[in-house]
Design an enzyme around this catalytic site. Structure first.
Site, PDB file in Angstrom:
ATOM      1  N   TYR A  10      -4.203  30.650  41.647  1.00 15.17           N
ATOM      2  CA  TYR A  10      -5.503  29.988  41.478  1.00 15.17           C
ATOM      3  C   TYR A  10      -5.317  28.577  40.946  1.00 15.17           C
ATOM      4  O   TYR A  10      -5.815  27.603  41.523  1.00 15.17           O
ATOM      5  CB  TYR A  10      -6.407  30.801  40.550  1.00 15.17           C
ATOM      6  CG  TYR A  10      -7.571  29.995  40.034  1.00 15.17           C
ATOM      7  CD1 TYR A  10      -8.583  29.574  40.897  1.00 15.17           C
ATOM      8  CD2 TYR A  10      -7.653  29.632  38.688  1.00 15.17           C
ATOM      9  CE1 TYR A  10      -9.647  28.808  40.434  1.00 15.17           C
ATOM     10  CE2 TYR A  10      -8.715  28.874  38.217  1.00 15.17           C
ATOM     11  CZ  TYR A  10      -9.700  28.460  39.089  1.00 15.17           C
ATOM     12  OH  TYR A  10     -10.751  27.693  38.629  1.00 15.17           O
TER      13      TYR A  10
ATOM     14  N   THR B 171      -9.991  22.510  37.179  1.00 23.73           N
ATOM     15  CA  THR B 171      -9.876  23.454  36.071  1.00 23.73           C
ATOM     16  C   THR B 171      -8.727  23.096  35.148  1.00 23.73           C
ATOM     17  O   THR B 171      -7.720  22.520  35.586  1.00 23.73           O
ATOM     18  CB  THR B 171      -9.653  24.883  36.620  1.00 23.73           C
ATOM     19  OG1 THR B 171      -9.317  25.770  35.556  1.00 23.73           O
ATOM     20  CG2 THR B 171      -8.500  24.923  37.620  1.00 23.73           C
TER      21      THR B 171
END
Length: 328
Positions: A142, A118
């Site tokens: 995250y 990501t």
């Protein structure tokens, strides 16, 4: 002969679309998913093996049965807000689970992996557009969990010969154009489905977080990439590894930024439905602009996005309209 690949998290949003693309490219995807966030109905192009990535014995069994030539790893917790509330869950699942998976793959004779990463590993942009050499300073557990797996994979490549491609997504969006699968998250936090569900009357209003950014209309800018363009990049990354390609990383984005207001306008034009938009304060940690430099993926993989924002919204609109009919 068709080559079998293990797709962890293949019953989820991106994973299921990649299974579709793998099938169309002549591969046989074997989905490994615990169905905590995935959907059995999304497994349409191969078998479903239920299991958790933290379960090494179950992984050994599935790998021995299907003998995949590679692993595509999507199984992860993805909610940024939840990662702040419960960081331990994210490190246990995303990091420890990934290590368990890598070790099982190596025990089973698998030599390479495509990893779903990501742009959240970058944190706040220090330059735009963001290329793969941009500093990585994630803002939440995250993003850090994904960065830790990237770092582990780099070590596995250097010291154990286990090669990988890490694909750093920007904003995945849209759906299979034939409407067979799409975006179904519980809870939903992504802008496009939230806006479409508001237009469909399934939500009371759409929140616009901040209109005082230093951007062309004051709202945040994001790089929306069609999920089928993402899926194409995964197939190309897999072929790159199977042909002996070295460990590397690629950004997956269009290189074009869209403001939230532009996104709302496109959704209103596509749906021809008015819906309420409430402007509220900025969210902590939201960068004003996140846009990819995708030159490496173009040069090395021969990949380029073929769908624009209108294509994204139209495919998502078809999916969510059909979803409303399905659930009544």
């Amino acid at each position: 002969m068709s080559q079998t690949v293990l797709v962890t998290g293949g019953a989820g949003y991106v994973g299921s679309h990649v299974c579709l693309a793998l099938h169309e490219a002549g591969f046989t995807p074997v989905v490994y998913d615990n169905l905590s966030n995935g959907h059995a109905a999304f497994v349409q192009w191969g078998v479903l093996e239920q299991g958790d990535i933290r379960d090494g014995a179950r992984l050994d069994e599935v790998i021995a049965t299907h003998r995949p030539v590679a692993v595509l790893h999507f199984a992860a917790l993805i909610e940024v807000g939840e990662s702040v509330k419960a960081p331990g869950r994210f490190y246990e699942n995303n990091v420890a689970g990934a290590i368990t998976l890598i070790e099982a793959a190596r025990r089973g004779g698998v030599e390479c992996m495509v990893f779903s990463s990501t742009c959240a590993t970058y944190g706040d942009p220090v330059r735009l557009p963001m290329d793969e050499t941009h500093p990585q300073a994630p803002l939440n557990p995250y993003g850090r969990s994904k960065l830790m797996v990237e770092q582990a994979l780099d070590d596995y490549s250097t010291y154990a010969g286990f090669r990988s491609v890490c694909l750093r997504y920007f904003n995945a969006a849209g759906a299979d154009e034939q409407g067979r699968i799409g975006e179904r998250h519980h809870p939903e936090t992504h802008a496009i489905p939230l806006a479409l569900q508001t237009a469909l009357g399934q939500r009371s209003g759409f929140k616009l977080f901040g209109d005082d950014y230093d951007t062309r209309d004051g709202t945040a800018v994001r790089d929306y990439i069609h999920v089928m363009d993402l899926a194409d990049a995964h197939v190309r990354a897999l072929k790159y590894l199977l042909q002996g390609g070295e460990t590397t990383v690629f950004n997956l984005g269009t290189g074009t930024g869209t403001t939230v207001r532009e996104l709302i306008d496109t959704i209103r034009r596509t749906t021809n439905l008015p819906f309420e938009v409430e402007t509220v304060a900025r969210r902590a940690g939201d960068a004003p602009v996140l846009v990819a430099d995708n030159a490496r993926a173009r040069e090395v993989l021969g990949w380029r996005p073929t769908r624009d924002l209108t294509d994204i919204i139209q495919s998502a609109w078809r999916w969510h309209s059909a979803e409303r009919e399905r659930i009544g």
